[in-house]
Write a protein that holds these residues in place. Sequence first.
Motif, PDB file in Angstrom:
ATOM      1  N   ILE A 169     170.585  65.032  46.593  1.00  9.93           N
ATOM      2  CA  ILE A 169     171.453  64.670  47.719  1.00  9.93           C
ATOM      3  C   ILE A 169     171.154  65.545  48.945  1.00  9.93           C
ATOM      4  O   ILE A 169     171.119  65.053  50.079  1.00  9.93           O
ATOM      5  CB  ILE A 169     172.935  64.808  47.294  1.00  9.93           C
ATOM      6  N   TYR A 222     182.966  72.390  35.300  1.00 10.67           N
ATOM      7  CA  TYR A 222     182.517  71.724  36.529  1.00 10.67           C
ATOM      8  C   TYR A 222     183.725  71.228  37.323  1.00 10.67           C
ATOM      9  O   TYR A 222     183.797  71.388  38.545  1.00 10.67           O
ATOM     10  CB  TYR A 222     181.597  70.565  36.143  1.00 10.67           C
ATOM     11  N   ASP A 244     169.339  82.590  46.148  1.00  8.30           N
ATOM     12  CA  ASP A 244     170.147  82.204  44.990  1.00  8.30           C
ATOM     13  C   ASP A 244     171.606  82.369  45.386  1.00  8.30           C
ATOM     14  O   ASP A 244     172.097  83.488  45.571  1.00  8.30           O
ATOM     15  CB  ASP A 244     169.804  83.105  43.796  1.00  8.30           C
ATOM     16  N   ARG A 284     166.849  77.826  45.844  1.00  9.85           N
ATOM     17  CA  ARG A 284     166.069  78.925  45.252  1.00  9.85           C
ATOM     18  C   ARG A 284     164.574  78.637  45.345  1.00  9.85           C
ATOM     19  O   ARG A 284     163.778  79.521  45.561  1.00  9.85           O
ATOM     20  CB  ARG A 284     166.461  79.116  43.783  1.00  9.85           C
ATOM     21  N   SER A 299     166.477  71.269  48.339  1.00 10.08           N
ATOM     22  CA  SER A 299     165.128  71.151  47.767  1.00 10.08           C
ATOM     23  C   SER A 299     164.917  69.860  46.987  1.00 10.08           C
ATOM     24  O   SER A 299     163.803  69.559  46.584  1.00 10.08           O
ATOM     25  CB  SER A 299     164.852  72.352  46.857  1.00 10.08           C
ATOM     26  N   THR A 305     170.117  61.581  40.693  1.00  8.01           N
ATOM     27  CA  THR A 305     169.363  62.824  40.899  1.00  8.01           C
ATOM     28  C   THR A 305     169.106  63.442  39.527  1.00  8.01           C
ATOM     29  O   THR A 305     169.600  62.955  38.500  1.00  8.01           O
ATOM     30  CB  THR A 305     170.174  63.831  41.738  1.00  8.01           C
ATOM     31  N   ASN A 312     176.293  71.793  49.855  1.00  7.81           N
ATOM     32  CA  ASN A 312     175.872  70.750  48.909  1.00  7.81           C
ATOM     33  C   ASN A 312     175.365  71.320  47.584  1.00  7.81           C
ATOM     34  O   ASN A 312     175.530  70.678  46.547  1.00  7.81           O
ATOM     35  CB  ASN A 312     174.771  69.897  49.565  1.00  7.81           C
ATOM     36  N   LYS A 357     184.957  72.102  41.171  1.00  9.69           N
ATOM     37  CA  LYS A 357     185.079  71.084  42.222  1.00  9.69           C
ATOM     38  C   LYS A 357     186.529  70.940  42.699  1.00  9.69           C
ATOM     39  O   LYS A 357     186.763  70.570  43.847  1.00  9.69           O
ATOM     40  CB  LYS A 357     184.513  69.748  41.736  1.00  9.69           C
ATOM     41  N   VAL A 390     175.328  59.927  41.005  1.00 10.79           N
ATOM     42  CA  VAL A 390     174.238  59.764  41.972  1.00 10.79           C
ATOM     43  C   VAL A 390     172.912  59.967  41.243  1.00 10.79           C
ATOM     44  O   VAL A 390     172.799  60.833  40.365  1.00 10.79           O
ATOM     45  CB  VAL A 390     174.375  60.784  43.130  1.00 10.79           C
TER      46      VAL A 390
HETATM   47  N1  NAP Z   1     174.263  63.759  40.990  1.00 12.60           N
HETATM   48  C1  NAP Z   1     175.526  63.392  40.854  1.00 12.60           C
HETATM   49  O1  NAP Z   1     175.859  62.468  40.079  1.00 12.60           O
HETATM   50  C2  NAP Z   1     176.618  64.057  41.656  1.00 12.60           C
HETATM   51  C3  NAP Z   1     177.871  63.434  41.686  1.00 12.60           C
HETATM   52  C4  NAP Z   1     178.895  64.033  42.409  1.00 12.60           C
HETATM   53  C5  NAP Z   1     178.655  65.210  43.091  1.00 12.60           C
HETATM   54  N2  NAP Z   1     177.415  65.815  43.047  1.00 12.60           N
HETATM   55  C6  NAP Z   1     177.255  67.057  43.774  1.00 12.60           C
HETATM   56  O2  NAP Z   1     176.247  66.901  44.743  1.00 12.60           O
HETATM   57  C7  NAP Z   1     175.621  68.155  45.005  1.00 12.60           C
HETATM   58  C8  NAP Z   1     174.113  67.971  44.909  1.00 12.60           C
HETATM   59  O3  NAP Z   1     173.818  67.542  43.593  1.00 12.60           O
HETATM   60  P1  NAP Z   1     172.463  66.794  43.191  1.00 12.60           P
HETATM   61  O4  NAP Z   1     172.855  65.685  42.309  1.00 12.60           O
HETATM   62  O5  NAP Z   1     171.634  66.522  44.399  1.00 12.60           O
HETATM   63  O6  NAP Z   1     171.830  67.920  42.272  1.00 12.60           O
HETATM   64  P2  NAP Z   1     170.328  68.418  42.065  1.00 12.60           P
HETATM   65  O7  NAP Z   1     169.364  67.305  42.257  1.00 12.60           O
HETATM   66  O8  NAP Z   1     170.346  69.168  40.774  1.00 12.60           O
HETATM   67  O9  NAP Z   1     170.140  69.453  43.272  1.00 12.60           O
HETATM   68  C9  NAP Z   1     170.858  70.653  43.303  1.00 12.60           C
HETATM   69  C10 NAP Z   1     170.402  71.466  44.486  1.00 12.60           C
HETATM   70  O10 NAP Z   1     171.113  72.720  44.461  1.00 12.60           O
HETATM   71  C11 NAP Z   1     170.148  73.774  44.462  1.00 12.60           C
HETATM   72  N3  NAP Z   1     170.626  74.907  43.683  1.00 12.60           N
HETATM   73  C12 NAP Z   1     170.948  74.908  42.353  1.00 12.60           C
HETATM   74  N4  NAP Z   1     171.306  76.137  41.978  1.00 12.60           N
HETATM   75  C13 NAP Z   1     171.197  76.924  43.077  1.00 12.60           C
HETATM   76  C14 NAP Z   1     171.414  78.304  43.321  1.00 12.60           C
HETATM   77  N5  NAP Z   1     171.820  79.146  42.348  1.00 12.60           N
HETATM   78  N6  NAP Z   1     171.209  78.794  44.564  1.00 12.60           N
HETATM   79  C15 NAP Z   1     170.794  77.972  45.557  1.00 12.60           C
HETATM   80  N7  NAP Z   1     170.587  76.660  45.388  1.00 12.60           N
HETATM   81  C16 NAP Z   1     170.770  76.149  44.158  1.00 12.60           C
HETATM   82  C17 NAP Z   1     168.893  73.166  43.843  1.00 12.60           C
HETATM   83  O11 NAP Z   1     167.728  73.831  44.261  1.00 12.60           O
HETATM   84  P3  NAP Z   1     166.971  74.984  43.413  1.00 12.60           P
HETATM   85  O12 NAP Z   1     166.988  74.569  41.974  1.00 12.60           O
HETATM   86  O13 NAP Z   1     165.617  75.033  44.029  1.00 12.60           O
HETATM   87  O14 NAP Z   1     167.739  76.233  43.675  1.00 12.60           O
HETATM   88  C18 NAP Z   1     168.924  71.773  44.434  1.00 12.60           C
HETATM   89  O15 NAP Z   1     168.395  71.787  45.746  1.00 12.60           O
HETATM   90  C19 NAP Z   1     176.195  69.135  43.981  1.00 12.60           C
HETATM   91  O16 NAP Z   1     177.209  69.911  44.568  1.00 12.60           O
HETATM   92  C20 NAP Z   1     176.790  68.216  42.930  1.00 12.60           C
HETATM   93  O17 NAP Z   1     177.858  68.847  42.239  1.00 12.60           O
HETATM   94  C21 NAP Z   1     176.392  65.240  42.348  1.00 12.60           C
END
Ligand code: NAP
Length: 242
Positions: free
Chosen positions: A17, A155, A63, A37, A14, A190, A90, A159, A188
């Motif tokens: 990434i 966290y 969820d 969600r 949604s 986000t 993801n 991971k 990243v």
């Molecule tokens: N951003 C960084 O710096 C970074 C670095 C390394 C790794 N990562 C990893 O990359 C992945 C994506 O992260 P992002 O940075 O893109 O985060 P983000 O922008 O917060 O997006 C998280 C996504 O996960 C969904 N989500 C969260 N809780 C959920 C639940 N209970 N059930 C279903 N979906 C859920 C959210 O949608 P809803 O809220 O609509 O459910 C959203 O689509 C994660 O695994 C994160 O650990 C991120």
Amino acid sequence: MTHQHPVALVTGASRGIGRSIAVMLSKQGFRLLLVSRGLEGLEKTARLCADGTPEGIVLSTEDLTQSEAPRRIIQRAAETFGRLDLLVNNAGAVVSGPIGSYTLEQWEGVMGLNARAPFFLMQEALPLLRAAPRGCIINIGSVVAKAAYADQSLYSASKHALLGMTKAAARDLGADGIRVHAVLPGGVNTSMIGDVRPDIDTSELISPDEVAETVRFLLSMEGNAVIDELVIRRATKPAWPV
Ligand SMILES: NC(=O)c1ccc[n+]([C@@H]2O[C@H](COP(=O)([O-])OP(=O)(O)OC[C@H]3O[C@@H](n4cnc5c(N)ncnc54)[C@H](OP(=O)(O)O)[C@@H]3O)[C@@H](O)[C@H]2O)c1
């Protein structure tokens, strides 16, 4: 879109990434099952995808901290598409603080989403992935699965669990022709990083599209070479951070 087009399931599609990966995959000709969600974000992602036909993109508001969600999602893939070629685990969440600060509820929430959900999505997806011509799983981990970061014990635990299951699954499933990869990004750009590391200049962060590009690269490798994991650092971070 026809039944011959491969099908990918992307969790957390949604925003962030997951959205970039979904848009990239649609350009590569994948039909998509997108999970999060919130419906609004999924609908925006679907609009950004190259082919938003109802047959090509299916949205699933689940969820993933709910233990039954993986079974329902894979059932949806089976009923809607009858196939699954790629699972991208993801979706993830972070809670920060010193190790003494976490509650059991936070543990269950972060481990449930970042570790349990990918584990059971992989398990439930196996029959479909085994039947696919080139089944593939890509787990989006983090550099916290490699390096030590203060205030990230929960966290990091989640991971590390994800990386561990990725390694073992790659061994288990190699003989079935299913490739299992870990992508481990640093910061990243986000909403997640904004919550945890507001100190980092956003102009230095990796873009979500750059992470999606590494996924595209992994998928493009169809020959005898396999890359098990990709560690991605910010250009401004010293080389070999882990
Ligand atoms: N951003 C960084 O710096 C970074 C670095 C390394 C790794 N990562 C990893 O990359 C992945 C994506 O992260 P992002 O940075 O893109 O985060 P983000 O922008 O917060 O997006 C998280 C996504 O996960 C969904 N989500 C969260 N809780 C959920 C639940 N209970 N059930 C279903 N979906 C859920 C959210 O949608 P809803 O809220 O609509 O459910 C959203 O689509 C994660 O695994 C994160 O650990 C991120």
